[in-house]
Design a protein around this motif. Structure first.
Motif, PDB file in Angstrom:
ATOM      1  N   TYR A  94      31.227  30.666-100.737  1.00  0.00           N
ATOM      2  CA  TYR A  94      31.701  29.367-100.932  1.00  0.00           C
ATOM      3  C   TYR A  94      31.026  28.208 -99.984  1.00  0.00           C
ATOM      4  CZ  TYR A  94      35.228  30.831-104.458  1.00  0.00           C
ATOM      5  OH  TYR A  94      35.938  31.616-105.308  1.00  0.00           O
ATOM      6  N   ALA A  95      31.229  28.711 -98.724  1.00  0.00           N
ATOM      7  CA  ALA A  95      30.938  27.929 -97.720  1.00  0.00           C
ATOM      8  C   ALA A  95      29.521  27.829 -97.401  1.00  0.00           C
ATOM      9  CB  ALA A  95      31.476  28.502 -96.187  1.00  0.00           C
ATOM     10  N   ILE A  96      28.468  28.602 -97.800  1.00  0.00           N
ATOM     11  CA  ILE A  96      27.205  28.484 -97.997  1.00  0.00           C
ATOM     12  C   ILE A  96      26.720  27.424 -99.102  1.00  0.00           C
ATOM     13  CG2 ILE A  96      24.863  29.356 -98.429  1.00  0.00           C
ATOM     14  CD1 ILE A  96      25.933  32.177 -97.423  1.00  0.00           C
ATOM     15  N   LEU A  97      27.623  27.489-100.093  1.00  0.00           N
ATOM     16  CA  LEU A  97      27.344  26.432-101.107  1.00  0.00           C
ATOM     17  C   LEU A  97      27.979  25.217-100.778  1.00  0.00           C
ATOM     18  CD1 LEU A  97      28.329  28.405-104.024  1.00  0.00           C
ATOM     19  CD2 LEU A  97      25.898  27.865-103.723  1.00  0.00           C
ATOM     20  N   ALA A  98      28.918  25.019-100.100  1.00  0.00           N
ATOM     21  CA  ALA A  98      29.660  23.741 -99.581  1.00  0.00           C
ATOM     22  C   ALA A  98      28.845  23.219 -98.645  1.00  0.00           C
ATOM     23  CB  ALA A  98      30.904  23.957 -99.054  1.00  0.00           C
ATOM     24  N   GLU A  99      28.095  23.938 -97.589  1.00  0.00           N
ATOM     25  CA  GLU A  99      27.516  23.336 -96.706  1.00  0.00           C
ATOM     26  C   GLU A  99      26.116  22.436 -97.460  1.00  0.00           C
ATOM     27  OE1 GLU A  99      23.958  23.020 -94.602  1.00  0.00           O
ATOM     28  OE2 GLU A  99      23.992  24.776 -95.669  1.00  0.00           O
ATOM     29  N   ALA A 100      25.419  23.053 -98.326  1.00  0.00           N
ATOM     30  CA  ALA A 100      24.571  22.638 -99.164  1.00  0.00           C
ATOM     31  C   ALA A 100      24.928  21.308 -99.852  1.00  0.00           C
ATOM     32  CB  ALA A 100      23.949  23.474-100.074  1.00  0.00           C
ATOM     33  N   ALA A 101      26.204  21.222-100.293  1.00  0.00           N
ATOM     34  CA  ALA A 101      26.718  19.979-100.856  1.00  0.00           C
ATOM     35  C   ALA A 101      26.885  18.967 -99.849  1.00  0.00           C
ATOM     36  CB  ALA A 101      27.911  20.268-101.648  1.00  0.00           C
ATOM     37  N   LEU A 102      27.428  19.314 -98.766  1.00  0.00           N
ATOM     38  CA  LEU A 102      27.681  18.230 -97.849  1.00  0.00           C
ATOM     39  C   LEU A 102      26.565  17.567 -97.058  1.00  0.00           C
ATOM     40  CD1 LEU A 102      30.596  20.096 -95.491  1.00  0.00           C
ATOM     41  CD2 LEU A 102      30.695  18.002 -97.241  1.00  0.00           C
ATOM     42  N   SER A 103      25.456  18.599 -97.091  1.00  0.00           N
ATOM     43  CA  SER A 103      24.208  18.128 -96.523  1.00  0.00           C
ATOM     44  C   SER A 103      23.639  17.142 -97.767  1.00  0.00           C
ATOM     45  CB  SER A 103      23.152  19.212 -96.382  1.00  0.00           C
ATOM     46  OG  SER A 103      23.623  20.103 -95.146  1.00  0.00           O
ATOM     47  N   PHE A 104      23.812  17.431 -98.837  1.00  0.00           N
ATOM     48  CA  PHE A 104      23.052  16.733 -99.793  1.00  0.00           C
ATOM     49  C   PHE A 104      23.655  15.270 -99.787  1.00  0.00           C
ATOM     50  CE2 PHE A 104      21.909  15.777-104.317  1.00  0.00           C
ATOM     51  CZ  PHE A 104      20.712  16.165-104.502  1.00  0.00           C
ATOM     52  N   LEU A 105      25.069  15.202 -99.469  1.00  0.00           N
ATOM     53  CA  LEU A 105      25.822  14.052 -99.256  1.00  0.00           C
ATOM     54  C   LEU A 105      25.574  13.138 -97.998  1.00  0.00           C
ATOM     55  CD1 LEU A 105      28.857  15.046-100.668  1.00  0.00           C
ATOM     56  CD2 LEU A 105      27.451  13.692-101.854  1.00  0.00           C
ATOM     57  N   GLY A 106      24.631  14.015 -97.218  1.00  0.00           N
ATOM     58  CA  GLY A 106      24.087  13.403 -96.099  1.00  0.00           C
ATOM     59  C   GLY A 106      25.114  13.695 -94.795  1.00  0.00           C
ATOM     60  N   ILE A 107      26.122  14.462 -94.997  1.00  0.00           N
ATOM     61  CA  ILE A 107      27.105  14.687 -93.849  1.00  0.00           C
ATOM     62  C   ILE A 107      27.157  16.286 -93.542  1.00  0.00           C
ATOM     63  CG2 ILE A 107      28.472  12.779 -94.273  1.00  0.00           C
ATOM     64  CD1 ILE A 107      30.416  14.484 -95.967  1.00  0.00           C
ATOM     65  N   GLY A 108      25.904  16.921 -93.676  1.00  0.00           N
ATOM     66  CA  GLY A 108      25.959  18.410 -93.093  1.00  0.00           C
ATOM     67  C   GLY A 108      25.215  18.322 -91.703  1.00  0.00           C
ATOM     68  N   PRO A 109      24.920  19.580 -91.310  1.00  0.00           N
ATOM     69  CA  PRO A 109      24.286  19.850 -90.003  1.00  0.00           C
ATOM     70  C   PRO A 109      23.436  18.454 -89.733  1.00  0.00           C
ATOM     71  CG  PRO A 109      24.423  21.783 -91.184  1.00  0.00           C
ATOM     72  CD  PRO A 109      24.674  20.724 -92.185  1.00  0.00           C
ATOM     73  N   PRO A 110      23.024  17.958 -88.647  1.00  0.00           N
ATOM     74  CA  PRO A 110      22.244  16.772 -88.506  1.00  0.00           C
ATOM     75  C   PRO A 110      20.797  17.480 -88.488  1.00  0.00           C
ATOM     76  CG  PRO A 110      23.372  17.515 -86.278  1.00  0.00           C
ATOM     77  CD  PRO A 110      24.004  18.179 -87.364  1.00  0.00           C
ATOM     78  N   PRO A 111      20.122  16.599 -89.011  1.00  0.00           N
ATOM     79  CA  PRO A 111      18.466  16.856 -88.707  1.00  0.00           C
ATOM     80  C   PRO A 111      17.996  16.508 -87.475  1.00  0.00           C
ATOM     81  CG  PRO A 111      18.766  15.039 -90.334  1.00  0.00           C
ATOM     82  CD  PRO A 111      20.120  15.218 -89.749  1.00  0.00           C
ATOM     83  N   PRO A 112      16.772  17.215 -87.011  1.00  0.00           N
ATOM     84  CA  PRO A 112      16.013  17.853 -87.795  1.00  0.00           C
ATOM     85  C   PRO A 112      16.268  19.347 -87.941  1.00  0.00           C
ATOM     86  CG  PRO A 112      15.058  17.749 -85.585  1.00  0.00           C
ATOM     87  CD  PRO A 112      16.506  17.091 -85.340  1.00  0.00           C
ATOM     88  N   HIS A 113      17.220  19.929 -87.131  1.00  0.00           N
ATOM     89  CA  HIS A 113      17.538  21.424 -87.324  1.00  0.00           C
ATOM     90  C   HIS A 113      17.751  21.717 -88.832  1.00  0.00           C
ATOM     91  CE1 HIS A 113      17.594  21.439 -83.058  1.00  0.00           C
ATOM     92  NE2 HIS A 113      18.533  20.658 -83.093  1.00  0.00           N
ATOM     93  N   PRO A 114      17.030  22.555 -89.519  1.00  0.00           N
ATOM     94  CA  PRO A 114      17.054  23.103 -90.641  1.00  0.00           C
ATOM     95  C   PRO A 114      18.404  23.903 -91.152  1.00  0.00           C
ATOM     96  CG  PRO A 114      15.267  24.414 -89.856  1.00  0.00           C
ATOM     97  CD  PRO A 114      16.016  23.549 -88.717  1.00  0.00           C
ATOM     98  N   SER A 115      19.012  23.433 -92.193  1.00  0.00           N
ATOM     99  CA  SER A 115      20.058  24.232 -92.923  1.00  0.00           C
ATOM    100  C   SER A 115      19.350  24.401 -94.172  1.00  0.00           C
ATOM    101  CB  SER A 115      21.281  23.934 -92.693  1.00  0.00           C
ATOM    102  OG  SER A 115      21.633  22.809 -93.651  1.00  0.00           O
TER     103      SER A 115
END
Lengths: 295, 324, 324
Positions: A222-243
């Motif tokens: 779930y957490a891997i999926l949720a990380e994607a969702a958060l990133s998609f909303l712009g509040i995931g791990p900060p760029p430029p580091h890729p997740s």
């Protein structure tokens, strides 16, 4: 004793054999095998990322902007000409870390809350109502809120996701602990005068680890999926580091003309989640206490 | 046995209620044990017989402090463990009390080694050196007829009979004086049951133990007990020395229990008593056995009989013996 | 009517196949009663479940023949087997609570069998259910028929299970430890009921139990099983009065008596070998007081000692012949 003659050693498997039987059962479980295989490959690739790629996930090359998949760029390149394959490999490191760390943190928090609830029966009502309230909230909304408050860092994503999954873990631990605390060996310890600490840490906690371990694998997914969702909303791990999540997020503006930017990290996410789920299914079947290891 | 010695355990008017059925008006009081009084003498076995719901296990659990009493008094080795200072009193005598459970599978933590299981009472009490502890574990294993080499193994490696021996070894760890055996052989096969009964009897002789032996099987109780209390629906209906109870049962319920034992000669068994144990929530007024009792008369329906001495060492709660 | 020939049952485990039941043969006539006695792991329940083919097919291997009315149940297609189950051969189990569906009334559950096998409509099935509850002596059947299982006591639930089992007037009823979960006084009631129903319906009954006394009282003939094998077969009075196999003998001696004070119990030393770790010769040899060198060499055959009395013990057989 006269007729209670010293009995011959029981003809049953010793400890090491018990482990071996468990491992063999796991290995014989097809979905566990497939799941473990997938997860192992992904983890190996993440570890070996520098060897498998150029080692520079953030290296830009304007010449190769939007290069489609080819022999040079097997997953293609993005709007800055960065190699998607390299980014997906390095992204695995961050995404897997977020999945692992938040699952572990959620497990620890859930164990604490669940055990407290199961042991201190007077607190149970209050604790579980709070957990219910948190559960009634969509996990992702909760994570958004916490993440927004803590600011854009990998650690805040982990804390946000872990907090969102604590209630589930707490419920699982509480249910298992309530069963164990009624067992005779807990009463036996009480007759001997054992206090709460000994009973909880020696008798109850070790015997609720199996269901906890199973749910860790699911929360990982779930957490891997949720990380994607958060990133998609712009509040995931900060760029430029890729997740995996923010590679997709960055590719979303080019989804029609450069589909590969989103496709490959998306596949990686699905594959990782599938692998963890299969692995968890296998663990659940094999660790089921109804399947006793005897004879 | 020891007739003139003082009892090590003195129980007076012991009662235990349970609240069932949720909150408010739906809540009901279940009288699991009502007004039980008895003594246990040093070195004797008091057998406690009854069917499900008779309250026999509840009594056993109260005696070792696993369950608080609702009313009444329990005095163990001169310490009163009921009432306001009961907790401190219990702590003082705890090491003299132990409990053997029915299901030896559930009575051991599957993740602990046999040595740690047996030494649990020692570890809780503390103050033993590592070597003393290991020696004691080996000694206990041999005492219950198992090899000292089993210490490093895990419970799942043992059969039911062996597990019950391990549970008994744990109970003996701190040299207790009194052990509650709650259906301790009921889960075992016949051949294992005989082994464990003999072990318990041998240990009693060697170590001078007293037992409260709870069971539903009258034959097993006869084999182990000195005196026997018969329980029905939470009340002691008959308390007697062993021999008189079996040769001359007084209470109609005791008579019914004895008559229900299967006999191989066809047709020798009397027809069984009607009905089943009543719900403890709606107990009938008067005697609890009354609706099932073949000898009931008017007085039984209105007035509950008290447990009274009808002969030396024999107490019965039944109006049939009012004139005696 | 029922003829079991050389039945063997193996189960799949992690390490391959283990033998649970080995080479069991016996016959049962119409209106007969047969008891099967053994400790846990003796294969007594496995044998009974084989008659109804209730083992999971994937993990079970069965050999031999189970002839019922001239057809071999082991070779019958599953569809035909389903017709036989419940109609010609019925079964009741130890735990009536787990065998009843908690969300259906007992009338619905009894009626279901009738609707499947006799194609009755709902009203007729309900009426038949009331008749069956009457037959199993449940008082006030017309009102009880709409009760749910949790409203009934343990004994009543077992009566409901029996009502379901006899709904189609089967010719064979297999009762697997039907009274083990019940109280002593209720156990006697259920046993009497089964005996009465056997005569009323004219069916044969196989009673499986660990309790030799119970089986001897109920059945005309008794089989004793040990470690998957039949070790003795005899009329039940003979079995009780002069058991011939050393295991049956030990088992009888190990049971405490409610009729006399026996002092120390006889205990068979050791324990039943685990399936898959059975000794090469006689299974009982490691625990047997009569053991001879030949016993450990080859498995002994089941032989006739006198008409109707078979034992698997050449040592005892030879001793009998020399003494006359």
């Amino acid at each position: 004793m006269t007729d209670a003659t010293t009995l011959p050693a029981a003809a049953m498997p010793p400890r090491s054999a018990r482990r071996r039987i468990l491992m063999r059962r796991l290995w014989r479980h097809r979905s566990f095998r497939v799941g473990a295989g997938i997860v192992a490959v992904i983890v190996l690739m993440a570890v070996a990322a520098p060897l498998l790629s150029g080692g520079q996930p953030n290296a830009m090359s304007l010449r190769n902007r939007f290069a489609p998949p080819s022999a040079d760029f097997i997953f293609g390149a993005d709007n800055f000409g960065r190699d998607i394959f390299t980014r997906v490999l390095y992204g695995a490191r961050i995404s897997l870390w977020i999945g692992f760390a938040s699952a572990m943190l959620a497990a620890a928090g859930g164990a604490l809350v669940g055990m407290a609830s199961a042991w201190f029966r007077k607190l149970d009502g209050i604790i579980m109502r709070i957990m219910d309230a948190l559960l009634a909230f969509p996990a992702i909304l909760l994570a958004i809120g916490i993440n927004a408050a803590l600011g854009p860092q990998v650690s805040s994503v982990i804390i946000a996701l872990a907090s969102a999954y604590v209630p589930r873990m707490a419920r699982i631990v509480r249910a298992a602990a309530l069963v164990v605390r009624e067992l005779d060996y807990v009463d036996a310890a009480r007759v001997s005068g054992a206090g709460a600490g000994r009973i909880i840490f020696r008798h109850i906690l070790p015997n609720v680890m199996a269901p906890l371990l199973v749910s860790v694998t699911f929360v990982f997914a779930y957490a891997i999926l949720a990380e994607a969702a958060l990133s998609f909303l712009g509040i995931g791990p900060p760029p430029p580091h890729p997740s995996w999540g923010n590679i997709i997020a960055e590719g979303r503006d080019y989804s029609v003309e450069a589909w590969w930017i989103m496709l490959f990290p998306g596949l990686a996410i699905s594959l990782a989640a599938l692998g963890m789920n299969l692995l968890g299914d296998g663990l659940r079947d094999v660790l089921d206490p109804r399947l006793k290891i005897e004879a | 046995m020891a007739d003139t010695t003082d009892p090590i355990i003195r129980v007076r008017n012991l009662s235990r209620d349970f609240q069932v059925g949720g909150r408010g008006r739906k809540r009901q009081t279940l009288h699991a044990v009502s007004d039980a009084s008895f003594d246990v003498l040093p070195g004797e076995t008091l057998g406690v017989v009854g069917e499900s719901g008779s309250g026999k296990s509840t009594i056993g659990r109260m005696l070792v402090g696993l369950l608080p009493a609702t009313r009444g008094e329990i005095e163990l080795f001169g310490e009163t463990i009921t009432g306001p200072s009961g907790k401190q009193a219990l702590a003082k005598v705890r090491h003299k009390l132990q409990f053997v459970f029915q299901d030896p599978h559930a009575a051991m933590n599957p993740r602990m080694r046999i040595s740690d299981i047996i030494a649990e009472p020692i570890d809780v009490r503390g103050g033993w050196t590592r070597k003393d502890r290991a020696d004691r574990v080996a000694e206990l294993l041999e005492l219950v007829g198992l090899s000292a080499a089993f210490a490093d193994r895990f419970p799942h490696e043992f059969s039911g009979g062996q597990r019950q021996r391990i549970v008994i070894a744990r109970a003996l760890a701190l040299d207790p004086a009194f052990i509650v055996c709650d259906e301790a052989v009921a889960a075992l096969d016949v051949s294992m049951q005989a082994q464990v009964i003999n072990l318990l009897m041998d240990l009693q002789q060697r170590l001078g133990l007293s037992y409260l032996f709870i069971a539903h099987d009258l034959a097993v109780v006869r084999a182990v007990s000195t005196r026997i209390a018969v329980l029905y629906a939470g009340e002691i209906v008959e308390l007697s020395d062993k021999r008189s109870l079996y040769t001359d049962p007084k209470h109609p319920y005791t008579q019914a229990l004895l008559a229900a034992i299967p006999r191989p000669e066809v047709g020798t068994r009397k027809p069984p008593i009607r009905g089943e144990v009543p719900s403890l929530l709606n107990r009938p007024p008067g005697c609890t056995l009354c609706p099932r009792c073949p000898k009931a008369f008017d007085r039984c329906r209105t007035e509950a009989p008290a447990l009274r001495e009808v002969a030396p060492g024999r107490k019965v709660a039944c109006h049939l013996y009012d004139g005696v | 009517m029922l003829q079991i020939e050389n039945l063997s049952v193996d189960f799949r485990v992690d390490s391959g196949w283990i033998s649970s039941v080995t080479d069991v043969s016996f016959t049962l006539g119409p209106r007969a009663s047969l008891g099967i006695v053994g400790e846990s792991g003796s294969g007594k329940s496995v044998t009974a479940l084989s008659v109804l083919r209730l083992h999971a097919a994937r993990n079970t291997r069965m050999r031999g023949r189970i002839m019922f009315d001239g057809q071999d149940l082991l070779t019958l297609p599953e569809r035909r087997m389903r017709e036989i189950r419940g109609r010609d051969i019925a079964m009741i189990f130890q735990d009536p609570m787990h065998s009843l569906n908690p969300v259906l009334t007992i009338g619905d559950q009894i009626g279901e069998t009738l609707r499947i096998h006799q194609k009755l409509d709902a009203a007729a099935a309900q009426k038949a259910a009331i008749g069956l509850l009457d037959m199993v002596r449940i008082p006030d059947a017309a009102r009880r028929v709409t009760d749910y299982p949790h409203q009934l006591s343990g004994g009543m639930r077992q009566r409901v299970m029996i009502a379901m089992a006899i709904a189609c007037r089967p010719r064979l009823l297999i009762a697997d430890e039907p009274t083990t979960a019940l109280d002593v006084t209720v156990q006697a009631q259920i046993l009497d009921l089964l005996r009465d129903l056997r005569e009323e319906i004219g069916m044969s009954v196989i009673l499986i139990s660990h309790d030799l006394g119970l089986v001897a009282e109920f059945a005309e003939r008794v089989l004793v099983m040990y470690a998957g094998e039949l070790v003795e077969e005899a009329p039940s009075l003979t079995m009780f009065a002069r058991p011939a196999h050393p295991y049956s003998e030990g088992l009888l001696k190990a049971i405490p008596s409610a009729d006399e004070d026996v002092g120390r119990l006889y205990a068979i030393p050791g324990r039943i070998p685990d399936p898959g770790r059975r000794p090469p010769g006689c299974n009982f040899a490691p625990r047997c007081p009569l053991v001879q060198p030949a016993c450990t060499a080859a498995p002994p055959p089941l032989a006739t000692m006198e008409p109707g009395h078979l034992i698997r013990c050449p040592v005892r057989l030879a001793a009998m012949e020399t003494t006359g």
